[in-house]
Design an enzyme around this catalytic site. Structure first.
Site, PDB file in Angstrom:
ATOM      1  N   LYS A 208      11.569   3.788  -4.308  1.00 35.44           N
ATOM      2  CA  LYS A 208      10.530   2.952  -4.909  1.00 35.44           C
ATOM      3  C   LYS A 208      10.819   1.476  -4.651  1.00 35.44           C
ATOM      4  O   LYS A 208       9.964   0.726  -4.213  1.00 35.44           O
ATOM      5  CB  LYS A 208      10.453   3.248  -6.418  1.00 35.44           C
ATOM      6  CG  LYS A 208       9.405   2.441  -7.131  1.00 35.44           C
ATOM      7  CD  LYS A 208       9.289   2.840  -8.596  1.00 35.44           C
ATOM      8  CE  LYS A 208       8.388   1.830  -9.307  1.00 35.44           C
ATOM      9  NZ  LYS A 208       8.217   2.127 -10.725  1.00 35.44           N
ATOM     10  N   HIS A 386      25.603  35.191 -17.573  1.00 39.28           N
ATOM     11  CA  HIS A 386      26.959  35.636 -17.267  1.00 39.28           C
ATOM     12  C   HIS A 386      27.925  34.466 -17.222  1.00 39.28           C
ATOM     13  O   HIS A 386      29.009  34.568 -16.641  1.00 39.28           O
ATOM     14  CB  HIS A 386      26.960  36.433 -15.965  1.00 39.28           C
ATOM     15  CG  HIS A 386      26.124  37.670 -16.090  1.00 39.28           C
ATOM     16  ND1 HIS A 386      26.633  38.860 -16.539  1.00 39.28           N
ATOM     17  CD2 HIS A 386      24.795  37.852 -15.917  1.00 39.28           C
ATOM     18  CE1 HIS A 386      25.644  39.752 -16.596  1.00 39.28           C
ATOM     19  NE2 HIS A 386      24.524  39.154 -16.235  1.00 39.28           N
ATOM     20  N   LYS A 506      25.604  -0.103 -12.167  1.00 34.62           N
ATOM     21  CA  LYS A 506      25.293  -0.541 -10.797  1.00 34.62           C
ATOM     22  C   LYS A 506      25.905  -1.910 -10.536  1.00 34.62           C
ATOM     23  O   LYS A 506      26.513  -2.148  -9.493  1.00 34.62           O
ATOM     24  CB  LYS A 506      23.774  -0.650 -10.602  1.00 34.62           C
ATOM     25  CG  LYS A 506      23.024   0.647 -10.519  1.00 34.62           C
ATOM     26  CD  LYS A 506      21.556   0.358 -10.194  1.00 34.62           C
ATOM     27  CE  LYS A 506      20.662   1.550 -10.435  1.00 34.62           C
ATOM     28  NZ  LYS A 506      19.241   1.252 -10.343  1.00 34.62           N
TER      29      LYS A 506
HETATM   30  O1  F6P Z   1      19.049   4.262 -11.175  1.00 34.87           O
HETATM   31  C1  F6P Z   1      17.983   4.928 -11.712  1.00 34.87           C
HETATM   32  C2  F6P Z   1      16.773   4.818 -10.849  1.00 34.87           C
HETATM   33  O2  F6P Z   1      16.220   3.565 -10.963  1.00 34.87           O
HETATM   34  C3  F6P Z   1      15.768   5.904 -11.168  1.00 34.87           C
HETATM   35  O3  F6P Z   1      14.946   5.582 -12.210  1.00 34.87           O
HETATM   36  C4  F6P Z   1      15.076   6.074  -9.870  1.00 34.87           C
HETATM   37  O4  F6P Z   1      14.381   7.288  -9.813  1.00 34.87           O
HETATM   38  C5  F6P Z   1      16.237   5.999  -8.924  1.00 34.87           C
HETATM   39  O5  F6P Z   1      17.098   5.036  -9.480  1.00 34.87           O
HETATM   40  C6  F6P Z   1      15.912   5.672  -7.508  1.00 34.87           C
HETATM   41  O6  F6P Z   1      15.264   4.443  -7.371  1.00 34.87           O
HETATM   42  P1  F6P Z   1      14.524   4.056  -6.040  1.00 34.87           P
HETATM   43  O7  F6P Z   1      13.425   5.045  -5.824  1.00 34.87           O
HETATM   44  O8  F6P Z   1      13.990   2.674  -6.271  1.00 34.87           O
HETATM   45  O9  F6P Z   1      15.513   4.098  -4.918  1.00 34.87           O
END
Ligand code: F6P
Length: 550
Positions: A208, A386, A506
C-alpha cells in the site's frame, strides 16, 4: 450521536450483573430447561447457517447485547462507514473497503470523487492483465509466457492474497505456479524462487505504502534475481508489476507506473484482499471467479447494512465474541475451519481482528477501562484435534470456538467428508456438554481414572455451516468477520482502522540495522539487555561456520 462512556451504558451495567449469574450456569442445564434452543438460536443469512445456541447465553443475554449495540450506535456508525465518513479518526480517513465490492451502477461520492467508478476502472485493468497472463499473451523479456507468479508483500499485502489463493486453489489455473514471499528472512525468497525459471516468472510487488522495509528488501532481491539471470535491466518491465497507492515510490523503485495497479488510502491493508492487492488471486482464479468473490462480499455487506440487529449475522457474531471476552472473561477465540483449503484463514483473521481491535485507547484518546480485542488463533480441523484440543476440552482456560464447515467437499472421496464433518458436530457437542462422573461410571470406567476423564463441558462454540466453498462463499465469509470486527470495535469505542502499535518496533529496527554490522563502532545507547544482545550477535557473526550443528 453522543454516547455515554461504555461502562456507564445501562446495557453494559446490566450485562455485568447478568454475567455474574450466567457464570454459575451450565450449558447442560440451559439446554435441559430450553430443549428447543438449538432450533431457535440460529440464523440463516447469505447462504450461511449460524448456530449460536451453544453459547452461554439466554434470551435475556441476547436482548441485553442487542441493547448494548443500540446504545453504542452500531447502526449509526455502520451507516457512517458506508457513507464514506472519516470514521478512521486517528488517520482522518474514510473506511470504504465496502466500495471495493459495490456493483458498477452504484456510484458513491466521497470527498468529491466517485470511488465506485475508480474501483471498476482498476478492476477492468486487472482483468485485462490477468487474462493476458493466463492466456500466455503476456510474455517475459525473452518471449516465453509467464508460468510463475510471485506476490511480494507483507501483512495485508500478503495474508489476503495467500489465504485467498489457498482457499480458492480448486478454481485456479493449475498450469500456473503461485508463490508468496513476505518475510524479510532471505530464506523465504530463496526457497520461493529456487525451482523457478526467471524467464517465466512475474513478480507482483504489493505494498500500500511502497515503503515497507521487508517488501522493498525482497523486491530488490527479486529485481536482482531477474536482472542477473536475464542480463538486461529492461527485463524489469516484463517481469514486475506493482500494486500500491503510491505511484511516486513505485516509479522510484524502477517499475513503470503503467504497470501499476492502484488502490486508495481509504482501503486499510488488512481490508484490501479484494482490491488490486488481489491481483494474484485474479490471475489464479480468473476475472469471472474474482467477480463472484466480490459479489459474495457485497451480499454480506448488504445483509449487514439492512438486516435488523437481531437477525444480523456480523452483529450477532461480534456481540457473542464480546460477551465471551468482556463478560465471561475468555481471553482468546479459536477459529477452526474444517476445510483444508482454508488452512491460512486463521492467520488472515489474526491480522484482521488483532491489528484492528488490539487497542487500548478510545477514539477520543482515553485509556479504556475494559478489555478490547481478544487473541484470535486456530488451525484447520481435524489437525488441531490431535494437538491443542486437549487444552480446549480440559484446560483451565476456556476457548470459545468458531467452527466453519461445508456440507459438500470440493474433493469428494469415499467417506472422508462425512468423517470430517462428524468431527465438527462432535467437538461442539463435547465442548458444550462434556462428560460427567455419573456417565463415566455407568460406562464402567475405573474409579482411579474417572477424575482424568471427566469433561466439564460448558465451553461455548459457534458453528458456521454452508453448502460448499466457492469464491462467492469466501467473499461472504471474510466480509462476515470484517463486520463482526467493526461491531466489536464500535462497542469498545476504539479505532479499528489504524495500527499505530506496529510503528515503534519498525523505528527501533531501523536504528539497530547499522549497529549489527561487525565493523560498526557506534556507541550503543540502548538498555543493557539490548546492548549486550547486539554485541553478542556481532561476535557470533564473526565466528566460522559451525558444521557440528548441521
Ligand atoms: O506493519 C503493519 C502494516 O502497516 C499492515 O497494516 C499492512 O498490511 C502491512 O504493514 C503492509 O503494509 P504495506 O502494504 O504498505 O507494505
Amino acid at each position: 450521536m453522543s454516547l455515554d462512556s461504555l461502562p456507564d451504558r445501562s446495557a453494559w451495567r446490566a450485562l455485568s450483573a447478568h454475567a455474574g449469574s450466567m457464570k454459575t450456569r451450565h450449558l447442560r442445564d440451559i439446554f435441559h430447561a430450553d430443549p428447543d434452543r438449538g432450533t431457535r438460536l440460529r440464523l440463516e443469512a447469505v447462504g450461511w447457517y449460524f448456530d449460536y445456541s451453544k453459547n452461554l447465553v439466554t434470551d435475556e443475554t441476547l436482548a441485553l447485547l442487542l441493547q448494548l449495540a443500540r446504545e453504542s450506535g452500531v447502526a449509526e456508525r455502520r451507516d457512517a462507514m458506508f457513507a464514506g465518513e472519516h470514521i478512521n479518526v486517528s488517520e482522518d480517513r474514510a473506511v470504504l473497503h465496502v466500495a471495493l465490492r459495490m456493483p458498477e451502477d452504484t456510484p458513491l461520492e466521497v470527498d468529491g470523487v466517485d470511488v465506485v467508478a475508480d474501483v471498476h476502472r482498476v478492476l477492468a485493468r486487472m482483468s485485462a492483465f490477468a487474462e493476458a497472463v493466463r492466456s500466455g499473451e503476456w510474455r517475459g523479456h525473452t518471449g516465453k509466457p509467464i508460468r510463475n507468479v510471485v506476490n511480494v508483500g507483507i501483512g495485508g499485502s500478503d495474508l489476503g492474497p495467500v489465504m485467498a489463493y489457498e482457499a480458492l486453489r480448486h478454481f485456479a489455473q493449475r498450469e500456473l505456479t503461485f508463490r508468496f514471499v513476505s518475510n524479510v528472512d532471505a530464506t523465504d525468497f530463496v526457497e520461493a524462487v529456487r525451482d523457478l525459471d526467471p524467464e517465466e516468472t512475474l513478480f507482483i510487488i504489493s505494498s500500500k505504502t511502497f515503503g515497507t522495509l521487508e517488501t522493498l528488501t525482497n523486491a530488490t532481491s527479486a529485481r536482482a534475481w531477474i536482472v542477473d539471470h536475464l542480463v538486461d535491466e529492461r527485463a524489469v518491465a516484463k517481469h514486475f508489476v506493482a500494486v500500491s497507492t503510491n505511484a511516486e515510490k513505485v516509479a522510484a523503485f524502477g517499475i513503470d507506473v503503467t504497470n501499476m495497479f492502484e488502490f486508495w488510502d481509504w482501503v486499510g491493508g488488512r481490508y484490501s484482499m479484494e482490491s488490486a492487492i488481489g491481483l494474484s488471486t485474479m490471475i489464479a482464479i480468473g476475472p469471472e471467479n474474482f467477480t463472484a468473490m466480490l459479489q459474495g462480499f457485497h451480499a454480506m455487506d448488504e445483509h449487514f447494512k439492512s438486516a435488523p440487529l437481531e437477525e444480523n449475522l456480523p452483529v450477532l457474531l461480534g456481540l457473542l465474541a464480546l460477551w465471551n471476552h468482556d463478560f465471561l472473561g475468555y481471553p482468546t477465540v479459536g477459529v477452526m475451519p474444517y476445510d483444508q483449503y482454508l488452512h491460512r484463514l486463521p492467520a488472515y483473521l489474526q491480522q484482521l481482528t488483532m491489528e484492528s481491535n488490539g487497542k487500548h485507547v478510545t477514539l477520543d484518546g482515553q485509556h479504556v477501562t475494559y478489555d478490547t480485542g481478544p487473541v484470535y488463533w486456530g488451525e484447520p480441523g481435524t489437525n488441531g484435534q490431535h494437538s491443542f484440543y486437549q487444552l480446549i476440552h480440559q484446560g483451565t482456560t476456556k476457548v470459545p470456538v468458531d467452527f466453519i464447515a461445508f456440507a459438500k467437499s470440493l474433493n469428494p472421496l469415499g467417506e472422508h467428508h462425512d468423517i470430517l464433518i462428524s468431527n465438527v458436530f462432535a467437538q461442539a457437542e463435547a465442548l458444550a456438554f462434556g462428560k460427567t462422573e455419573g456417565e463415566l461410571r455407568a460406562e464402567g470406567a475405573s474409579e482411579a481414572v474417572i477424575p482424568h476423564r471427566v469433561m466439564e463441558g460448558n465451553r461455548p462454540s459457534n458453528v458456521l455451516l454452508t453448502k460448499e466453498l466457492s469464491p462467492y462463499v469466501l467473499g461472504s465469509l471474510v466480509a462476515l468477520y470484517e463486520h463482526s470486527v467493526f461491531v466489536q470495535g464500535t462497542v469498545w469505542g476504539i479505532d479499528s482502522f489504524d495500527q499505530w502499535g506496529v510503528e515503534l518496533g519498525k523505528q527501533l529496527s531501523v536504528k539497530i540495522i547499522p549497529e549489527l554490522t561487525c565493523d560498526a563502532t557506534p556507541e550503543l545507547d540502548h538498555d543493557s539487555s539490548t546492548n549486550t544482545l547486539i554485541t553478542h550477535y556481532r561476535s557470533l557473526k564473526q565466528t566460522g561456520p559451525d558444521h557440528d550443528h548441521r
